[in-house]
Write a protein that holds these residues in place. Structure first.
Motif, short mmCIF file in Angstrom:
data_model
loop_
_atom_site.label_atom_id
_atom_site.label_comp_id
_atom_site.label_asym_id
_atom_site.label_seq_id
_atom_site.Cartn_x
_atom_site.Cartn_y
_atom_site.Cartn_z
N ALA A 45 0.78 -1.17 -0.03
CA ALA A 45 -0.18 0.07 -0.02
C ALA A 45 0.93 1.24 -0.14
N ASP A 46 0.37 2.29 -0.92
CA ASP A 46 1.03 3.64 -0.65
C ASP A 46 -0.10 4.31 0.01
N ILE A 47 0.09 4.92 1.17
CA ILE A 47 -0.78 5.61 2.07
C ILE A 47 -0.96 7.11 1.32
N VAL A 48 -2.27 7.53 1.09
CA VAL A 48 -2.43 8.70 0.61
C VAL A 48 -2.61 9.61 1.95
N ARG A 49 -3.57 9.08 2.74
CA ARG A 49 -4.08 10.37 3.85
C ARG A 49 -4.80 9.47 4.64
N LEU A 50 -5.11 9.84 5.95
CA LEU A 50 -5.99 9.40 7.00
C LEU A 50 -7.44 10.04 6.18
N LEU A 51 -8.22 9.23 6.14
CA LEU A 51 -9.53 9.43 5.44
C LEU A 51 -10.72 9.69 6.52
N HIS A 52 -10.75 8.93 7.60
CA HIS A 52 -11.81 9.05 8.77
C HIS A 52 -11.42 8.24 9.88
N THR A 53 -11.70 8.79 10.97
CA THR A 53 -11.59 8.31 12.42
C THR A 53 -12.95 8.06 12.97
N MET A 54 -13.15 7.03 13.43
CA MET A 54 -14.40 6.33 13.97
C MET A 54 -14.39 5.80 15.16
N GLU A 55 -15.06 6.47 16.32
CA GLU A 55 -14.96 5.92 17.63
C GLU A 55 -16.51 5.34 18.26
N SER A 56 -16.43 4.34 18.67
CA SER A 56 -17.70 3.80 19.19
C SER A 56 -17.25 2.68 20.12
N GLU A 57 -18.11 2.71 21.30
CA GLU A 57 -17.93 1.89 22.31
C GLU A 57 -16.34 1.62 22.89
N GLY A 58 -15.71 2.52 23.18
CA GLY A 58 -14.32 2.42 23.44
C GLY A 58 -13.42 2.01 22.48
#
Length: 130
Positions: A45-58
């Protein structure tokens, strides 16, 4: 877009993105992503960027936009593939379009929603195609 179609007895088919958790031996979250991509699809993988952070139930999940130049699903090595009762894991290519997303049940639903919005805003198609 590369997705993994999951089929388990008694559960409707759904799709997930390649990836997984950070292990104590991983030097960083990005190193964990590279390890998981290698284990799950024998890819690079060539990482482009962080797209999204999801937090749920710790729990916190980070979703990266990455280009996968090469993969060999037959050479995957993740421990989940040999575990009893885990069902099937099948790699599929799905167009990175709203129509492509509408054709699958991508889990978690939040990342499907984020991808639809990013596609509509033109924030993922051009980067992913580079």
């Amino acid at each position: 877009m590369l997705v993994i179609r999951r089929t388990k007895p008694g559960i409707p088919t759904y799709w997930v993105l390649p990836g997984g958790g950070v292990e104590p031996s991983d030097e960083s979250r990005e190193a964990a992503l590279h390890r998981e991509i290698h284990e799950e699809i024998a890819g690079k993988a060539d990482i482009v960027r962080l797209l999204h952070t999801m937090e749920s139930e710790g729990e916190r999940q980070l979703f990266y936009l990455a280009r996968i130049a090469t993969w060999s699903f037959e050479d995957r090595s993740g421990p989940e593939f040999s575990a009893e009762g885990r069902g099937e894991y099948l790699l599929e290519e799905v167009p990175l379009t709203v129509e492509g997303l509408d054709g699958i049940d991508l889990k978690p639903e939040e990342i499907a929603h984020v991808l639809r919005g990013a596609i509509g805003a033109g924030a993922v198609g051009a980067e992913a195609a580079k």
